[in-house]
Scaffold this motif. Structure first.
Motif, PDB file in Angstrom:
ATOM      1  N   GLY A 179     -36.614   9.360 -14.594  1.00 30.67           N
ATOM      2  CA  GLY A 179     -37.222  10.649 -13.860  1.00 30.67           C
ATOM      3  C   GLY A 179     -36.280  11.815 -14.318  1.00 30.67           C
ATOM      4  O   GLY A 179     -36.932  12.800 -14.138  1.00 30.67           O
ATOM      5  N   TYR A 180     -35.181  11.569 -15.071  1.00 30.60           N
ATOM      6  CA  TYR A 180     -34.474  12.709 -15.384  1.00 30.60           C
ATOM      7  C   TYR A 180     -33.878  12.195 -16.812  1.00 30.60           C
ATOM      8  O   TYR A 180     -33.605  11.108 -17.072  1.00 30.60           O
ATOM      9  N   HIS A 181     -33.853  13.151 -17.747  1.00 28.65           N
ATOM     10  CA  HIS A 181     -33.627  13.071 -19.028  1.00 28.65           C
ATOM     11  C   HIS A 181     -32.583  13.939 -19.567  1.00 28.65           C
ATOM     12  O   HIS A 181     -32.360  14.013 -20.966  1.00 28.65           O
ATOM     13  N   GLY A 182     -31.566  14.708 -18.835  1.00 28.93           N
ATOM     14  CA  GLY A 182     -30.735  15.303 -19.412  1.00 28.93           C
ATOM     15  C   GLY A 182     -29.476  14.599 -20.028  1.00 28.93           C
ATOM     16  O   GLY A 182     -29.117  13.459 -19.804  1.00 28.93           O
ATOM     17  N   THR A 183     -29.136  15.320 -21.095  1.00 33.05           N
ATOM     18  CA  THR A 183     -28.185  14.648 -21.880  1.00 33.05           C
ATOM     19  C   THR A 183     -26.817  15.033 -21.682  1.00 33.05           C
ATOM     20  O   THR A 183     -26.602  16.077 -20.921  1.00 33.05           O
ATOM     21  N   VAL A 184     -25.633  14.430 -22.206  1.00 28.77           N
ATOM     22  CA  VAL A 184     -24.246  15.110 -22.142  1.00 28.77           C
ATOM     23  C   VAL A 184     -24.215  16.317 -22.354  1.00 28.77           C
ATOM     24  O   VAL A 184     -23.503  17.156 -21.681  1.00 28.77           O
ATOM     25  N   ASP A 185     -24.831  16.858 -23.408  1.00 27.91           N
ATOM     26  CA  ASP A 185     -24.826  18.232 -23.853  1.00 27.91           C
ATOM     27  C   ASP A 185     -25.627  19.153 -22.949  1.00 27.91           C
ATOM     28  O   ASP A 185     -25.054  20.146 -22.757  1.00 27.91           O
ATOM     29  N   ASP A 186     -26.627  18.912 -22.427  1.00 25.78           N
ATOM     30  CA  ASP A 186     -27.192  19.442 -21.339  1.00 25.78           C
ATOM     31  C   ASP A 186     -26.330  19.911 -20.081  1.00 25.78           C
ATOM     32  O   ASP A 186     -26.062  20.721 -19.719  1.00 25.78           O
ATOM     33  N   TYR A 187     -25.704  18.492 -19.669  1.00 24.97           N
ATOM     34  CA  TYR A 187     -24.710  18.956 -18.671  1.00 24.97           C
ATOM     35  C   TYR A 187     -23.590  19.600 -18.880  1.00 24.97           C
ATOM     36  O   TYR A 187     -23.276  20.696 -17.933  1.00 24.97           O
ATOM     37  N   ALA A 188     -22.794  19.513 -20.077  1.00 25.69           N
ATOM     38  CA  ALA A 188     -21.864  20.613 -20.324  1.00 25.69           C
ATOM     39  C   ALA A 188     -22.229  22.063 -20.799  1.00 25.69           C
ATOM     40  O   ALA A 188     -21.713  22.743 -19.938  1.00 25.69           O
ATOM     41  N   ALA A 189     -23.429  22.266 -21.112  1.00 22.29           N
ATOM     42  CA  ALA A 189     -23.841  23.542 -21.447  1.00 22.29           C
ATOM     43  C   ALA A 189     -24.292  23.900 -19.928  1.00 22.29           C
ATOM     44  O   ALA A 189     -23.934  25.235 -19.751  1.00 22.29           O
ATOM     45  N   GLY A 190     -24.979  23.290 -19.175  1.00 22.81           N
ATOM     46  CA  GLY A 190     -25.433  23.897 -17.852  1.00 22.81           C
ATOM     47  C   GLY A 190     -24.291  24.077 -17.199  1.00 22.81           C
ATOM     48  O   GLY A 190     -24.132  25.295 -16.223  1.00 22.81           O
ATOM     49  N   PHE A 191     -23.326  23.213 -17.002  1.00 21.62           N
ATOM     50  CA  PHE A 191     -22.146  23.518 -16.263  1.00 21.62           C
ATOM     51  C   PHE A 191     -21.316  24.567 -16.683  1.00 21.62           C
ATOM     52  O   PHE A 191     -20.662  25.621 -15.742  1.00 21.62           O
ATOM     53  N   ALA A 192     -21.108  24.787 -17.999  1.00 24.04           N
ATOM     54  CA  ALA A 192     -20.458  25.959 -18.402  1.00 24.04           C
ATOM     55  C   ALA A 192     -21.009  27.265 -18.351  1.00 24.04           C
ATOM     56  O   ALA A 192     -20.599  28.349 -17.803  1.00 24.04           O
TER      57      ALA A 192
END
Length: 252
Positions: free
Chosen positions: A141-154
């Motif tokens: 149900g969720y397709h966020g990648t590690v790059d999505d996580y890092a970019a969003g967190f930053a």
């Protein structure tokens, strides 16, 4: 404040206040920043906000918005931290809020960031987020990648720093224990989220608390299930361990 709730000299406060002035825009070295963070800030009226997912939420009453309510702080590490510091410093007018929401990922935080973070204008912002950014990908149900996580967190940290340049950040490392729902198939992919969280904290020059190492060390003293029944959500002992590390490393 010292690690044992002792005093803080006026000379130390003046030095710290001067060092922190304008830090967000000057790009000072990480080591120097961490020395300032360790010195703390003993001024009265400090506001501390805990943000994150279910590990932070921990059954809090979302209908209560007032500071320092035990029901609003939940039953986990935010309550333990707040209770300890409020008892130690009744003269400091400290204010503690919990805005963790069970099931949240970084995009979920972003969607509610204005109302649940920026509008509260915390002096100290503590964030624990990341386990759902991997766990939710397993169900499709969720397709966020590690790059999505890092970019969003930053981006969240940058957004907050722009709006609240004097806010101090504390990034808690996402962690899991090898028990319950946590299988070997989680690795090494989950570890990439952990590494991303550390990199985000280092790039932003903010305090990082290595919870995975803490729980790995503790799991040599008692089995993982002692610290977390399902491998994700801490037991009472697990929450106490997080609270202990937080209060030792984050000077309020």
């Amino acid at each position: 404040m010292t690690d044992t709730a002792g005093g803080y000299s006026r000379r130390g406060f003046v030095a710290t206040a001067g060092a922190m002035a304008g830090w967000a825009t000057l790009g000072r070295p990480v080591g120097s920043l961490r020395r300032v963070l360790a010195a703390g800030d003993p001024r009265p009226g400090r506001t501390v906000l805990f943000q994150g997912d279910s590990i932070t939420d921990c059954g809090r009453d979302r209908d209560i918005t007032a500071a320092n309510s035990s029901a609003a702080l939940g039953t986990g590490y935010p309550l333990l931290i707040a209770a300890s510091l409020l008892a130690a410093h009744p003269d400091r007018q400290l204010r503690f809020f919990n805005r963790g929401v069970s099931g949240n990922t970084v995009p979920d935080l972003d969607a509610r960031w204005q109302a649940d973070t920026l509008d509260l204008a915390p002096d100290v912002l503590s964030i624990l987020i990341g386990v759902n950014d991997y766990w939710h990908t397993l169900g499709g149900g969720y397709h966020g990648t590690v790059d999505d996580y890092a970019a969003g967190f930053a981006a969240l940290l940058a957004r907050t720093r722009k709006a609240l340049p004097d806010t101090r950040f504390v990034v808690l490392e996402p962690f899991v224990l090898r028990t319950g729902v946590v299988k070997e198939s989680w690795f090494p992919e989950f570890d990439r989220r952990r590494a991303a969280a550390r990199q985000v904290a280092d790039d932003a020059k903010v305090l990082f608390l290595p919870l995975q190492k803490m729980f790995d060390d503790l799991s040599r003293k008692a089995p993982p299930v002692y610290w977390s029944l399902d491998g994700v959500h801490p037991t009472a002992a697990g929450h106490a361990a997080i609270a202990d590390l937080w209060t030792r490393k984050v000077k309020i």
